[in-house]
Enzyme design. Structure first.
Site, PDB file in Angstrom:
ATOM      1  N   SER A  33      59.243  98.435  39.812  1.00 26.56           N
ATOM      2  CA  SER A  33      59.458  98.627  41.257  1.00 26.56           C
ATOM      3  C   SER A  33      60.423  97.579  41.814  1.00 26.56           C
ATOM      4  O   SER A  33      61.191  97.866  42.742  1.00 26.56           O
ATOM      5  CB  SER A  33      58.128  98.594  42.021  1.00 26.56           C
ATOM      6  OG  SER A  33      57.511  97.339  41.874  1.00 26.56           O
ATOM      7  N   LEU A 111      56.946  89.575  31.937  1.00 29.34           N
ATOM      8  CA  LEU A 111      55.692  88.850  31.767  1.00 29.34           C
ATOM      9  C   LEU A 111      55.624  88.027  30.483  1.00 29.34           C
ATOM     10  O   LEU A 111      54.560  87.535  30.119  1.00 29.34           O
ATOM     11  CB  LEU A 111      54.517  89.842  31.852  1.00 29.34           C
ATOM     12  CG  LEU A 111      54.421  90.582  33.203  1.00 29.34           C
ATOM     13  CD1 LEU A 111      53.262  91.565  33.189  1.00 29.34           C
ATOM     14  CD2 LEU A 111      54.303  89.618  34.379  1.00 29.34           C
ATOM     15  N   ASN A 126      62.857  83.951  39.065  1.00 22.54           N
ATOM     16  CA  ASN A 126      61.626  84.727  38.916  1.00 22.54           C
ATOM     17  C   ASN A 126      61.035  84.971  40.294  1.00 22.54           C
ATOM     18  O   ASN A 126      61.249  84.177  41.217  1.00 22.54           O
ATOM     19  CB  ASN A 126      60.611  83.955  38.060  1.00 22.54           C
ATOM     20  CG  ASN A 126      59.342  84.765  37.795  1.00 22.54           C
ATOM     21  OD1 ASN A 126      59.413  85.971  37.572  1.00 22.54           O
ATOM     22  ND2 ASN A 126      58.190  84.116  37.824  1.00 22.54           N
ATOM     23  N   HIS A 128      57.211  85.871  42.026  1.00 25.39           N
ATOM     24  CA  HIS A 128      55.786  85.914  41.723  1.00 25.39           C
ATOM     25  C   HIS A 128      55.037  86.271  43.004  1.00 25.39           C
ATOM     26  O   HIS A 128      55.340  85.725  44.068  1.00 25.39           O
ATOM     27  CB  HIS A 128      55.332  84.542  41.193  1.00 25.39           C
ATOM     28  CG  HIS A 128      53.899  84.537  40.778  1.00 25.39           C
ATOM     29  ND1 HIS A 128      53.467  85.118  39.595  1.00 25.39           N
ATOM     30  CD2 HIS A 128      52.782  84.042  41.394  1.00 25.39           C
ATOM     31  CE1 HIS A 128      52.157  84.970  39.496  1.00 25.39           C
ATOM     32  NE2 HIS A 128      51.722  84.325  40.573  1.00 25.39           N
ATOM     33  N   GLU A 198      57.816  90.975  48.912  1.00 27.21           N
ATOM     34  CA  GLU A 198      58.665  90.823  47.711  1.00 27.21           C
ATOM     35  C   GLU A 198      59.935  91.648  47.827  1.00 27.21           C
ATOM     36  O   GLU A 198      61.023  91.188  47.481  1.00 27.21           O
ATOM     37  CB  GLU A 198      57.916  91.295  46.461  1.00 27.21           C
ATOM     38  CG  GLU A 198      56.810  90.396  46.004  1.00 27.21           C
ATOM     39  CD  GLU A 198      56.362  90.802  44.599  1.00 27.21           C
ATOM     40  OE1 GLU A 198      57.163  90.690  43.659  1.00 27.21           O
ATOM     41  OE2 GLU A 198      55.207  91.247  44.451  1.00 27.21           O
TER      42      GLU A 198
HETATM   43  C1  GAR Z   1      55.825  92.056  40.825  1.00 24.36           C
HETATM   44  O1  GAR Z   1      54.816  91.973  41.791  1.00 24.36           O
HETATM   45  C2  GAR Z   1      56.281  90.670  40.430  1.00 24.36           C
HETATM   46  O2  GAR Z   1      56.268  89.766  41.470  1.00 24.36           O
HETATM   47  C3  GAR Z   1      55.228  90.316  39.416  1.00 24.36           C
HETATM   48  O3  GAR Z   1      55.051  91.470  38.669  1.00 24.36           O
HETATM   49  C4  GAR Z   1      55.270  92.590  39.527  1.00 24.36           C
HETATM   50  C5  GAR Z   1      56.245  93.486  38.824  1.00 24.36           C
HETATM   51  O4  GAR Z   1      56.210  94.765  39.311  1.00 24.36           O
HETATM   52  N1  GAR Z   1      55.612  89.192  38.622  1.00 24.36           N
HETATM   53  C6  GAR Z   1      54.740  88.334  38.133  1.00 24.36           C
HETATM   54  O5  GAR Z   1      53.546  88.427  38.289  1.00 24.36           O
HETATM   55  C7  GAR Z   1      55.357  87.180  37.365  1.00 24.36           C
HETATM   56  N2  GAR Z   1      54.352  86.258  37.000  1.00 24.36           N
HETATM   57  P1  GAR Z   1      57.265  95.814  38.758  1.00 24.36           P
HETATM   58  O6  GAR Z   1      57.162  95.820  37.253  1.00 24.36           O
HETATM   59  O7  GAR Z   1      56.818  97.119  39.353  1.00 24.36           O
HETATM   60  O8  GAR Z   1      58.632  95.378  39.218  1.00 24.36           O
END
Ligand code: GAR
Length: 225
Positions: A33, A111, A126, A128, A198
């Site tokens: 996303s 991740l 990054n 978060h 975000e």
């Molecule tokens: C997002 O919320 C991002 O901030 C988080 O993973 C999600 C990814 O969503 N990142 C972390 O937690 C990093 N530690 P997506 O795969 O739908 O873009």
């Protein structure tokens, strides 16, 4: 002829200066996303001067891969489990990123931990979904983060954009956006509110870097003594 009164002087004054495009590699592991939001904003002109030149996914079977393919973006798959050592995995990532000239690496739900080699230090971002340094680190992803926030009784959460180093969710913070945690929040409602923050904050930071150049990031790095 006076260059200021020459016939094309007015045209030159009204033409915005040509900026170099910020060439970005996006690293993903899941739903995509974050990637989709960047693609959408680049396409509709809300994010200017940015081009995604490479997507690297640590998993082959995720929605983010479909999104990258659907957008016609160059895609590489680099799976952590294919490498015994962290260094070998990191080398493979750097190789995938380096297939085309790139100015910045943007982790978008990536991740896996990796070792960022010197040429890329200070050039990897990054995001978060929490107010780091709280609620970050290994195991803090997806619903785990928002569950922990709700359990803690915190009255605010949000998201953080930071320069990445070799630890999970760690490195100099570039910006944070807060959202309230409401009394009747569930993991779902909090996820949605933080997700909205975000989707605004990451493009804003990328726009700043596109406008000011990647050297702007250097001001966030403390010299090693
Ligand atoms: C997002 O919320 C991002 O901030 C988080 O993973 C999600 C990814 O969503 N990142 C972390 O937690 C990093 N530690 P997506 O795969 O739908 O873009």
């Amino acid at each position: 002829m006076n260059p200021e009164t020459a016939p094309d002087a007015e045209a030159r004054r009204s033409t915005p200066p040509v900026r170099a495009l910020l060439r970005v590699a996006v690293l993903i592991s899941g739903g995509g996303s974050t990637l989709a939001n960047l693609i959408e904003r680049i396409c509709d002109g809300r994010l200017r001067g940015v081009r995604i030149v490479q997507v690297v996914s640590s998993r082959p079977d995720v929605r983010g891969v479909e999104i990258a393919r659907g957008a016609g973006l160059p895609l590489a798959i680099v799976q952590r489990r294919d490498f015994a050592a962290l260094d070998a995995f990191s080398d493979a990532l750097v190789h995938a990123i380096g297939q085309t000239p790139t100015d910045l690496v943007v982790m978008a739900g990536f991740l896996c931990r990796w070792r960022i080699p010197p040429p890329w230090r200070g050039r990897v971002l990054n995001i978060h979904p929490a107010l780091l340094p709280a609620f970050g680190g290994q195991g803090m992803f997806g619903h785990h983060i928002h569950e922990a926030v709700l359990r803690s009784g915190a009255t605010r959460s949000g998201c953080t954009v930071h320069l990445a180093d070799d630890e999970y969710d760690h490195g100099p913070i570039l910006a944070q956006r807060e959202v309230p945690v409401l009394k009747d929040d569930t993991v779902e409602t909090l996820t949605a509110r933080v997700g909205q923050a975000e989707r605004e904050l990451y493009p804003e930071i990328l726009q700043t870097i596109a406008d000011r150049g990647t050297a702007w990031l250097d001001s966030f790095i403390r010299p090693v003594k």
